[in-house]
Design a protein around this motif. Structure first.
Motif, PDB file in Angstrom:
ATOM      1  N   GLY A 166      -4.826  17.413   9.087  1.00 11.64           N
ATOM      2  CA  GLY A 166      -5.091  18.587   9.687  1.00 11.64           C
ATOM      3  C   GLY A 166      -6.657  19.063   9.634  1.00 11.64           C
ATOM      4  O   GLY A 166      -7.388  18.219  10.079  1.00 11.64           O
ATOM      5  N   GLY A 167      -6.976  20.015   9.106  1.00 11.06           N
ATOM      6  CA  GLY A 167      -8.491  20.675   8.961  1.00 11.06           C
ATOM      7  C   GLY A 167      -9.232  20.267   7.963  1.00 11.06           C
ATOM      8  O   GLY A 167     -10.162  20.705   7.661  1.00 11.06           O
ATOM      9  N   HIS A 168      -8.642  19.091   7.118  1.00 14.36           N
ATOM     10  CA  HIS A 168      -9.027  18.968   5.923  1.00 14.36           C
ATOM     11  C   HIS A 168      -9.567  17.173   6.032  1.00 14.36           C
ATOM     12  O   HIS A 168      -9.146  16.591   6.592  1.00 14.36           O
ATOM     13  N   SER A 169     -10.346  16.800   5.058  1.00 17.99           N
ATOM     14  CA  SER A 169     -10.678  15.531   4.836  1.00 17.99           C
ATOM     15  C   SER A 169     -10.886  15.296   3.265  1.00 17.99           C
ATOM     16  O   SER A 169     -11.654  15.923   2.515  1.00 17.99           O
ATOM     17  N   VAL A 170     -10.258  13.874   3.116  1.00 13.16           N
ATOM     18  CA  VAL A 170     -10.416  13.564   1.692  1.00 13.16           C
ATOM     19  C   VAL A 170     -10.946  12.057   1.652  1.00 13.16           C
ATOM     20  O   VAL A 170     -10.194  11.447   2.515  1.00 13.16           O
ATOM     21  N   THR A 171     -11.901  12.029   0.983  1.00 10.39           N
ATOM     22  CA  THR A 171     -12.289  10.536   0.949  1.00 10.39           C
ATOM     23  C   THR A 171     -12.090   9.939  -0.225  1.00 10.39           C
ATOM     24  O   THR A 171     -12.007  10.172  -1.554  1.00 10.39           O
ATOM     25  N   TYR A 172     -11.415   8.479  -0.211  1.00 10.55           N
ATOM     26  CA  TYR A 172     -10.664   7.660  -1.050  1.00 10.55           C
ATOM     27  C   TYR A 172     -11.342   6.614  -1.391  1.00 10.55           C
ATOM     28  O   TYR A 172     -11.942   5.942  -0.489  1.00 10.55           O
ATOM     29  N   ARG A 173     -11.749   5.965  -2.472  1.00 13.18           N
ATOM     30  CA  ARG A 173     -12.247   4.446  -2.905  1.00 13.18           C
ATOM     31  C   ARG A 173     -11.156   3.724  -3.404  1.00 13.18           C
ATOM     32  O   ARG A 173     -10.715   4.105  -4.632  1.00 13.18           O
ATOM     33  N   GLY A 174     -11.187   2.432  -2.825  1.00 10.08           N
ATOM     34  CA  GLY A 174      -9.818   1.453  -3.425  1.00 10.08           C
ATOM     35  C   GLY A 174      -9.971   0.350  -2.996  1.00 10.08           C
ATOM     36  O   GLY A 174     -10.846   0.004  -1.984  1.00 10.08           O
ATOM     37  N   THR A 175      -8.963  -0.476  -3.043  1.00 11.73           N
ATOM     38  CA  THR A 175      -8.634  -1.818  -2.614  1.00 11.73           C
ATOM     39  C   THR A 175      -7.132  -1.810  -2.113  1.00 11.73           C
ATOM     40  O   THR A 175      -6.361  -1.044  -2.695  1.00 11.73           O
ATOM     41  N   ALA A 176      -6.686  -2.852  -1.367  1.00 14.04           N
ATOM     42  CA  ALA A 176      -5.259  -2.974  -0.875  1.00 14.04           C
ATOM     43  C   ALA A 176      -5.382  -4.867  -0.682  1.00 14.04           C
ATOM     44  O   ALA A 176      -6.221  -5.201  -0.547  1.00 14.04           O
ATOM     45  N   HIS A 177      -4.022  -5.006  -0.738  1.00 13.97           N
ATOM     46  CA  HIS A 177      -3.672  -6.490  -0.527  1.00 13.97           C
ATOM     47  C   HIS A 177      -2.554  -6.418   0.367  1.00 13.97           C
ATOM     48  O   HIS A 177      -1.629  -5.859   0.294  1.00 13.97           O
ATOM     49  N   VAL A 178      -2.576  -7.712   0.987  1.00 15.20           N
ATOM     50  CA  VAL A 178      -1.325  -7.975   2.102  1.00 15.20           C
ATOM     51  C   VAL A 178      -1.003  -9.210   1.835  1.00 15.20           C
ATOM     52  O   VAL A 178      -1.455 -10.269   1.769  1.00 15.20           O
ATOM     53  N   THR A 179       0.355  -9.181   1.583  1.00 14.77           N
ATOM     54  CA  THR A 179       0.985 -10.356   0.941  1.00 14.77           C
ATOM     55  C   THR A 179       2.271 -10.711   2.001  1.00 14.77           C
ATOM     56  O   THR A 179       3.007  -9.941   1.887  1.00 14.77           O
ATOM     57  N   PRO A 180       2.393 -12.243   2.200  1.00 16.07           N
ATOM     58  CA  PRO A 180       3.649 -12.358   2.826  1.00 16.07           C
ATOM     59  C   PRO A 180       4.872 -12.559   2.196  1.00 16.07           C
ATOM     60  O   PRO A 180       4.829 -12.713   1.027  1.00 16.07           O
ATOM     61  N   ARG A 181       6.034 -12.029   2.883  1.00 11.64           N
ATOM     62  CA  ARG A 181       7.304 -12.091   2.110  1.00 11.64           C
ATOM     63  C   ARG A 181       8.126 -13.230   2.623  1.00 11.64           C
ATOM     64  O   ARG A 181       7.856 -13.790   3.655  1.00 11.64           O
ATOM     65  N   GLU A 182       9.090 -13.507   1.878  1.00 19.68           N
ATOM     66  CA  GLU A 182      10.263 -14.565   2.401  1.00 19.68           C
ATOM     67  C   GLU A 182      11.010 -14.278   3.373  1.00 19.68           C
ATOM     68  O   GLU A 182      11.375 -15.194   3.973  1.00 19.68           O
ATOM     69  N   ASP A 183      11.186 -13.158   3.779  1.00 19.60           N
ATOM     70  CA  ASP A 183      12.217 -12.629   4.935  1.00 19.60           C
ATOM     71  C   ASP A 183      11.066 -12.656   6.240  1.00 19.60           C
ATOM     72  O   ASP A 183      11.736 -12.217   7.300  1.00 19.60           O
ATOM     73  N   GLY A 184       9.874 -13.217   6.250  1.00 20.72           N
ATOM     74  CA  GLY A 184       9.009 -13.158   7.338  1.00 20.72           C
ATOM     75  C   GLY A 184       8.315 -11.812   7.534  1.00 20.72           C
ATOM     76  O   GLY A 184       7.393 -11.658   8.362  1.00 20.72           O
ATOM     77  N   GLY A 185       8.549 -10.848   6.615  1.00 16.21           N
ATOM     78  CA  GLY A 185       7.463  -9.437   6.574  1.00 16.21           C
ATOM     79  C   GLY A 185       6.314  -9.816   5.697  1.00 16.21           C
ATOM     80  O   GLY A 185       6.122 -10.844   5.208  1.00 16.21           O
ATOM     81  N   TYR A 186       5.840  -8.789   5.659  1.00 16.94           N
ATOM     82  CA  TYR A 186       4.462  -8.326   4.677  1.00 16.94           C
ATOM     83  C   TYR A 186       4.624  -7.252   3.777  1.00 16.94           C
ATOM     84  O   TYR A 186       4.818  -6.169   4.208  1.00 16.94           O
ATOM     85  N   ALA A 187       3.926  -7.454   2.684  1.00 12.20           N
ATOM     86  CA  ALA A 187       3.879  -6.360   1.851  1.00 12.20           C
ATOM     87  C   ALA A 187       2.526  -5.911   1.760  1.00 12.20           C
ATOM     88  O   ALA A 187       1.568  -6.542   1.518  1.00 12.20           O
ATOM     89  N   ILE A 188       2.312  -4.586   1.601  1.00 14.80           N
ATOM     90  CA  ILE A 188       0.962  -3.819   1.552  1.00 14.80           C
ATOM     91  C   ILE A 188       0.798  -3.140   0.330  1.00 14.80           C
ATOM     92  O   ILE A 188       1.400  -2.159   0.316  1.00 14.80           O
ATOM     93  N   ASP A 189       0.173  -3.450  -0.643  1.00 15.27           N
ATOM     94  CA  ASP A 189      -0.155  -2.656  -1.828  1.00 15.27           C
ATOM     95  C   ASP A 189      -1.439  -2.060  -1.958  1.00 15.27           C
ATOM     96  O   ASP A 189      -2.794  -3.128  -1.837  1.00 15.27           O
ATOM     97  N   ALA A 190      -1.637  -0.800  -2.082  1.00 13.57           N
ATOM     98  CA  ALA A 190      -2.922  -0.135  -1.828  1.00 13.57           C
ATOM     99  C   ALA A 190      -3.049   0.767  -3.141  1.00 13.57           C
ATOM    100  O   ALA A 190      -1.909   1.569  -3.519  1.00 13.57           O
ATOM    101  N   ASP A 191      -4.173   0.963  -3.701  1.00  9.50           N
ATOM    102  CA  ASP A 191      -4.523   1.768  -4.857  1.00  9.50           C
ATOM    103  C   ASP A 191      -5.999   2.298  -4.705  1.00  9.50           C
ATOM    104  O   ASP A 191      -6.850   1.437  -4.539  1.00  9.50           O
ATOM    105  N   ALA A 192      -6.036   3.768  -4.843  1.00  8.32           N
ATOM    106  CA  ALA A 192      -7.293   4.272  -4.431  1.00  8.32           C
ATOM    107  C   ALA A 192      -7.268   5.637  -5.020  1.00  8.32           C
ATOM    108  O   ALA A 192      -6.520   6.360  -5.575  1.00  8.32           O
TER     109      ALA A 192
END
Length: 259
Positions: free
Chosen positions: A49-75
């Motif tokens: 909206g009219g606000h902004s929040v700045t985060y600092r963190g990291t994320a990981h993308v790993t493949p799944r057995e069903d052909g999809g991908y999992a994204i895990d992020a922590d900030a």
């Protein structure tokens, strides 16, 4: 959260892009990567909206057995104590003209983001996810398309190999014709007038001519206005009239005294 988006790119192309952590980091909108850290690590400003929040963190993308991908992020908030944890699953399905990406996941948040309306937060997260996927598909298309410069280099290399046995003339082997101003003049002390004019035009005027020659064009001096011939007569007439007037006054006073 559950969201679907259609992308005009094949699913295999997106799988290749998601397998590259560096390309994933470049596709995250607004991510400022930390130097020397993991690819998807840095600062991210989220506009809600009219606000902004700045985060600092990291994320990981790993493949799944069903052909999809999992994204895990922590900030965590750069200026605050709030934090966000994201667990997202992407499933890619080929469709006519591209593929459909289905995103499912959950997010746990504390801090400033919880004080904002839930609908506004969901809209901002959906917009950010759409931009991420669209940029990722566009970057994957650029990686698959060979640049035109590479084709040109390959053609030039092939031409160089085919003509390796044939020597090519260089610029130093080209015969230079003699200048037209150095032709033989007749047996006279001075060259013809057109040749002299051409030399003066090419070489330029001497320093003496430049110093003494009057300027031309818009910088030429404005000539002084011509004086009228009658001004000389008027210059002498004024003193004569004054002398005559003074003489008349002196004579009239002398006559009065005699009376």
């Amino acid at each position: 959260m559950e969201h679907q988006v259609f992308l005009p790119a094949p699913a295999e192309q997106l799988r290749t892009a998601l397998a590259d952590q560096a390309r994933v980091a470049r596709a995250v909108p607004g991510l400022q990567q930390d130097a020397g850290a993991e690819p998807i690590t840095g600062r991210l400003k989220l506009r809600v909206g009219g606000h902004s929040v700045t985060y600092r963190g990291t994320a990981h993308v790993t493949p799944r057995e069903d052909g999809g991908y999992a994204i895990d992020a922590d900030a965590t908030e750069a200026r605050g104590t709030g934090s966000v944890k994201l667990a997202l699953t992407l499933r890619l399905t080929d469709t006519e003209g591209g593929c459909t990406v289905t995103a499912e996941g959950t997010a746990d948040a504390t801090g400033r983001i919880t004080e904002l309306p839930a609908e506004t937060v969901t809209t901002a997260a959906t917009r950010m996810l759409n931009r991420f996927l669209e940029t990722l598909a566009a970057n994957g298309d650029e990686q698959q398309t060979p640049p035109a410069d590479a084709d040109a280099d390959a053609d030039s290399d092939a031409g160089a190999e085919s003509g390796a046995g044939t020597p090519h003339p260089t610029v130093f082997d080209t015969e230079v014709p003699p200048p037209s101003l150095d032709r033989d003049f007749p047996d006279t002390d001075e060259p013809p007038a057109e040749a002299a004019h051409a030399r003066r035009t090419m070489i330029g005027r001497s320093a003496e001519e430049v110093d003494h020659a009057p300027p031309r064009g818009r910088y030429a001096p404005v000539p002084a206005p011509q004086t009228v011939a009658g001004s000389t007569v008027l210059r002498w007439a004024a003193p004569a009239a004054a002398l005559a007037l003074a003489s008349a006054i002196v004579v009239s006073r002398a006559l009065r005294r005699r009376r």
